[in-house]
Design an enzyme around this catalytic site. Sequence first.
Site, PDB file in Angstrom:
ATOM      1  N   LYS A  42      58.801  28.212  36.390  1.00  0.00           N
ATOM      2  CA  LYS A  42      57.478  27.774  35.934  1.00  0.00           C
ATOM      3  C   LYS A  42      57.051  26.538  36.725  1.00  0.00           C
ATOM      4  CE  LYS A  42      56.575  25.460  31.907  1.00  0.00           C
ATOM      5  NZ  LYS A  42      55.542  24.410  32.021  1.00  0.00           N
ATOM      6  N   ASP A  69      51.612  27.225  35.086  1.00  0.00           N
ATOM      7  CA  ASP A  69      51.234  26.705  33.768  1.00  0.00           C
ATOM      8  C   ASP A  69      50.135  25.656  33.943  1.00  0.00           C
ATOM      9  OD1 ASP A  69      51.257  26.115  31.085  1.00  0.00           O
ATOM     10  OD2 ASP A  69      53.140  24.993  31.126  1.00  0.00           O
ATOM     11  N   LYS A  71      47.143  25.762  32.129  1.00  0.00           N
ATOM     12  CA  LYS A  71      46.423  25.622  30.848  1.00  0.00           C
ATOM     13  C   LYS A  71      44.917  25.454  31.048  1.00  0.00           C
ATOM     14  CE  LYS A  71      50.331  23.802  28.178  1.00  0.00           C
ATOM     15  NZ  LYS A  71      51.400  23.609  29.201  1.00  0.00           N
ATOM     16  N   ASP A  74      37.785  25.776  30.177  1.00  0.00           N
ATOM     17  CA  ASP A  74      36.475  25.334  30.684  1.00  0.00           C
ATOM     18  C   ASP A  74      35.469  26.424  30.352  1.00  0.00           C
ATOM     19  OD1 ASP A  74      34.409  24.062  32.248  1.00  0.00           O
ATOM     20  OD2 ASP A  74      35.958  23.157  33.486  1.00  0.00           O
ATOM     21  N   THR A 133      51.770  21.956  20.747  1.00  0.00           N
ATOM     22  CA  THR A 133      52.713  21.488  19.723  1.00  0.00           C
ATOM     23  C   THR A 133      52.485  20.020  19.383  1.00  0.00           C
ATOM     24  OG1 THR A 133      54.254  21.438  21.552  1.00  0.00           O
ATOM     25  CG2 THR A 133      54.652  23.077  19.859  1.00  0.00           C
TER      26      THR A 133
HETATM   27  O1  C5P Z   1      62.250  20.130  29.343  1.00  0.00           O
HETATM   28  P1  C5P Z   1      61.765  21.086  28.319  1.00  0.00           P
HETATM   29  O2  C5P Z   1      62.697  22.271  28.091  1.00  0.00           O
HETATM   30  O3  C5P Z   1      61.378  20.424  27.020  1.00  0.00           O
HETATM   31  O4  C5P Z   1      60.442  21.689  28.967  1.00  0.00           O
HETATM   32  C1  C5P Z   1      59.622  22.596  28.306  1.00  0.00           C
HETATM   33  C2  C5P Z   1      58.507  23.051  29.197  1.00  0.00           C
HETATM   34  O5  C5P Z   1      57.631  23.864  28.411  1.00  0.00           O
HETATM   35  C3  C5P Z   1      57.656  21.933  29.780  1.00  0.00           C
HETATM   36  O6  C5P Z   1      57.256  22.356  31.090  1.00  0.00           O
HETATM   37  C4  C5P Z   1      56.472  21.857  28.856  1.00  0.00           C
HETATM   38  O7  C5P Z   1      55.289  21.467  29.524  1.00  0.00           O
HETATM   39  C5  C5P Z   1      56.327  23.302  28.378  1.00  0.00           C
HETATM   40  N1  C5P Z   1      55.712  23.420  27.055  1.00  0.00           N
HETATM   41  C6  C5P Z   1      56.268  22.916  25.899  1.00  0.00           C
HETATM   42  N2  C5P Z   1      55.656  23.061  24.694  1.00  0.00           N
HETATM   43  C7  C5P Z   1      54.491  23.708  24.603  1.00  0.00           C
HETATM   44  C8  C5P Z   1      53.909  24.239  25.750  1.00  0.00           C
HETATM   45  C9  C5P Z   1      54.540  24.067  26.975  1.00  0.00           C
HETATM   46  O8  C5P Z   1      57.333  22.311  25.944  1.00  0.00           O
HETATM   47  N3  C5P Z   1      53.918  23.887  23.409  1.00  0.00           N
END
Ligand code: C5P
Length: 241
Positions: A42, A69, A71, A74, A133
């Site tokens: 990703k 990713d 997001k 617009d 989240t």
């Molecule tokens: O390091 P970690 O496992 O926490 O990374 C999670 C990844 O998932 C990050 O790239 C973060 O931006 C993405 N993400 C998230 N929660 C969300 C949406 C995306 O942790 N609700």
Amino acid sequence: LELPSDVKEARQGGVFIALDFADLSEALVLTNAIGPQHQLYKIGLELFTAYGPLSVSQLIAENKKIFLDLKLHDIPNTVAGACRSIAKLGAEFLTIHAEGGAEMIRAARITCDEEAGRYAKPPLKLLAVTRLTSLASTPEQVTQLAILAQESGAHGVIASPLEASAIKKNCGEDFLVVCPGIRRQDSTVDDQRRVSTPGAAADAGADYIVVGRPITRAKNPAVSLKEISDEFLAGKKHKGG
Ligand code: C5P
């Protein structure tokens, strides 16, 4: 809107490693440490705003499958234009915000379908972010946004494992659910508020999980990936009977 045939293939699922780096060479050190057999990565805002299309093309040159990713959120015309530009890059998944609304999602999907035939690349699939989240939400709200996203042409959603089974129940098995916020039992949670294990995500019906720091900051990233991936895939197999 019809489901493309490769969505069925996409349901095989796996672990997307989040390359949350500001430096492309650091990201490439990580992909080398992981090895050529793992393809799912990703690229998020940090790397993409620093290196742009180069970050995607470098990884595709190493035979990786990219989840971009970005997001997007617009007006429909602008998002459609961005999708047209992104379709050229060869990423396989792109995130857009469900809260951008039905018209925006539909414009994105129509553009992805129009562009799909032009390049010798897999068609870009859209994953809708339901509710960040970091913001308050209820399971009902998330499920409603998932339904809206599906009706408007998204191929799947990003959701927490805690919401995954309700989404699958409402939207059907072929609607992809991709879950971040994954930690193994006994590991640090970093800044994630609610976490689930790879096994729990599989049980909840996740097709893919997204894992960043537990792999990228591990002493041995390849071993960490293997542990996480084994647990997730064993859970998926068990669930599938
Ligand atoms: O390091 P970690 O496992 O926490 O990374 C999670 C990844 O998932 C990050 O790239 C973060 O931006 C993405 N993400 C998230 N929660 C969300 C949406 C995306 O942790 N609700």
